[in-house]
Design a protein around this motif. Structure first.
Motif, PDB file in Angstrom:
ATOM      1  N   THR A   1     -15.812   4.807   1.913  1.00  0.00           N
ATOM      2  CA  THR A   1     -14.696   3.589   2.413  1.00  0.00           C
ATOM      3  C   THR A   1     -15.876   2.640   1.655  1.00  0.00           C
ATOM      4  O   THR A   1     -16.912   2.142   2.907  1.00  0.00           O
TER       5      THR A   1
ATOM      6  N   SER B   1     -11.360   6.359  -6.608  1.00  0.00           N
ATOM      7  CA  SER B   1     -10.117   4.934  -6.620  1.00  0.00           C
ATOM      8  C   SER B   1     -10.757   3.555  -5.944  1.00  0.00           C
ATOM      9  O   SER B   1     -11.706   3.295  -5.705  1.00  0.00           O
TER      10      SER B   1
ATOM     11  N   THR C   1      -1.449  -2.371  -3.902  1.00  0.00           N
ATOM     12  CA  THR C   1      -2.140  -1.283  -4.103  1.00  0.00           C
ATOM     13  C   THR C   1      -2.899  -0.757  -4.527  1.00  0.00           C
ATOM     14  O   THR C   1      -4.267  -1.253  -4.659  1.00  0.00           O
ATOM     15  N   THR C   2      -3.017   0.636  -4.557  1.00  0.00           N
ATOM     16  CA  THR C   2      -4.660   1.176  -4.668  1.00  0.00           C
ATOM     17  C   THR C   2      -4.331   2.560  -6.389  1.00  0.00           C
ATOM     18  O   THR C   2      -3.434   3.185  -6.140  1.00  0.00           O
ATOM     19  N   TYR C   3      -5.292   2.072  -7.483  1.00  0.00           N
ATOM     20  CA  TYR C   3      -5.969   2.963  -8.510  1.00  0.00           C
ATOM     21  C   TYR C   3      -6.666   3.519  -8.432  1.00  0.00           C
ATOM     22  O   TYR C   3      -7.765   3.406  -7.989  1.00  0.00           O
TER      23      TYR C   3
ATOM     24  N   HIS D   1      -8.594  -6.534  -3.037  1.00  0.00           N
ATOM     25  CA  HIS D   1      -7.957  -7.979  -2.276  1.00  0.00           C
ATOM     26  C   HIS D   1      -8.002  -8.703  -2.200  1.00  0.00           C
ATOM     27  O   HIS D   1     -10.018  -9.450  -1.850  1.00  0.00           O
TER      28      HIS D   1
ATOM     29  N   SER E   1      -9.420  -0.802  -4.296  1.00  0.00           N
ATOM     30  CA  SER E   1      -8.611  -1.208  -4.066  1.00  0.00           C
ATOM     31  C   SER E   1      -9.089  -3.077  -3.746  1.00  0.00           C
ATOM     32  O   SER E   1      -9.162  -2.840  -2.331  1.00  0.00           O
TER      33      SER E   1
ATOM     34  N   GLU F   1      -1.227   7.628  -0.073  1.00  0.00           N
ATOM     35  CA  GLU F   1      -2.430   8.203  -0.729  1.00  0.00           C
ATOM     36  C   GLU F   1      -2.669   9.558   0.182  1.00  0.00           C
ATOM     37  O   GLU F   1      -4.232   9.426   0.721  1.00  0.00           O
TER      38      GLU F   1
ATOM     39  N   TYR G   1     -12.985  -2.866  -2.896  1.00  0.00           N
ATOM     40  CA  TYR G   1     -13.535  -1.652  -1.937  1.00  0.00           C
ATOM     41  C   TYR G   1     -12.920  -0.867  -3.057  1.00  0.00           C
ATOM     42  O   TYR G   1     -12.176  -0.637  -4.293  1.00  0.00           O
ATOM     43  N   TYR G   2     -13.308   0.495  -2.945  1.00  0.00           N
ATOM     44  CA  TYR G   2     -13.533   1.487  -3.773  1.00  0.00           C
ATOM     45  C   TYR G   2     -14.008   2.624  -2.839  1.00  0.00           C
ATOM     46  O   TYR G   2     -14.200   2.885  -1.309  1.00  0.00           O
ATOM     47  N   HIS G   3     -13.655   3.830  -3.126  1.00  0.00           N
ATOM     48  CA  HIS G   3     -13.482   4.719  -2.454  1.00  0.00           C
ATOM     49  C   HIS G   3     -13.900   6.215  -3.508  1.00  0.00           C
ATOM     50  O   HIS G   3     -13.594   6.745  -4.241  1.00  0.00           O
TER      51      HIS G   3
ATOM     52  N   ALA H   1       0.764  -0.956  -0.238  1.00  0.00           N
ATOM     53  CA  ALA H   1       0.020  -0.313   0.359  1.00  0.00           C
ATOM     54  C   ALA H   1       0.747   1.112   0.441  1.00  0.00           C
ATOM     55  O   ALA H   1       1.793   1.843   0.621  1.00  0.00           O
TER      56      ALA H   1
END
Length: 270
Positions: free
Chosen positions: A79, A113, A151-153, A117, A115, A28, A203-205, A25
């Protein structure tokens, strides 16, 4: 997690969290004007997943929080996730697919973004946006998932999404002997916290303008949160059979009917 004082039930990061760390991670920053909200009086709860290595170790975990000036905050960062607890990955299967759907986006949401998992059998991951009309669009395709680099995209440009849009996520797992990270290709694999188990979380933000989270669709989100405080998260997922992040009154334990009667202002029984 940031939870009401004394709450200990439902502490599971499958749907969302205040902040988290996984291998790979990166740091960000949220876009200008965005911040996560910690309600007054909350407790911060740390959850750490340990795996024994045979020798004594020390925990060096720490958390730094940047406090935003409220006068500069225009959007709340949220999130959420598409998550699937119920799966069985057959022994030796090199490409087993598991599917999940997310809650629907509220009005005014802007996607930031992603994430995804999984654990060491994770092979690939795909996020598809589904519009309220049913139109699907692949927005992120990860063909070579790596547990050691989660990583977070981040979208190059934040993307506004229509209210009622949701994610359809597809995770592919490699439980074959060809996967050199596979702890045991002869085992059927199910959901679990340990690395030799598996998880399927997309996950998404996203952000919403300040005020939007206390109106409109948020009534359903408040209902979901209240139920999660009363029913363990895994029970919620069992009841949410269509994985849309909602519970109809008829799907809910009788002991929670009063909750729906209180919150269901438009009497749609959802």
């Amino acid at each position: 997690f940031a939870v009401p004082k004394g709450q200990r039930r439902g502490l599971d990061g499958a749907r969302g969290f205040l902040v988290g760390y996984v291998p790979g991670a990166r740091f960000e920053l949220w876009p200008k004007g965005g911040a996560k909200k910690i309600p007054a009086g909350s407790e911060l709860i740390f959850q750490v997943h340990y795996t024994p290595v045979g020798t004594p170790q020390q925990d060096q975990s720490s958390l730094g929080i940047l406090i935003a000036d409220p006068s500069n905050v225009t959007h709340e960062i949220i999130t959420s996730s598409a998550v699937q607890h119920r799966f069985r990955i057959p022994p030796g299967d090199p490409s087993h697919e598991v599917y999940a759907t997310s809650p629907r986006f509220p009005p005014g949401a802007t996607l930031l973004s992603f994430s995804p998992h999984m654990h060491v059998r994770g092979k690939s991951y795909r996020y598809e946006l589904e519009s309220p009309g049913g139109v699907k669009e692949t927005i992120l395709e990860i063909p070579a998932y790596d547990f050691n680099w989660q990583t977070t995209y981040v979208l190059a440009e934040p993307r506004a999404v229509a209210a009622g849009t949701r994610f359809l996520c597809t995770a592919t797992f490699d439980n074959s002997g060809g996967n050199l990270n596979n702890p045991d290709p002869s085992k059927t694999v199910k959901w679990g916290d340990q690395t030799w188990d598996e998880m399927m979380i997309g996950y998404y933000h996203y952000r919403v303008p300040i005020g939007e989270t206390t109106a409109g669709v948020s009534r359903k989100e408040r209902a979901e949160a209240l139920i999660r405080r009363t029913v363990r998260l895994n029970k919620f997922e069992q009841l949410d059979v269509d994985k849309d992040g909602k519970l109809a009154r008829t799907d809910t334990p009788r002991s929670l009917f009063a909750v729906f009667d209180q919150l269901d202002k438009n009497n749609d029984r959802i």
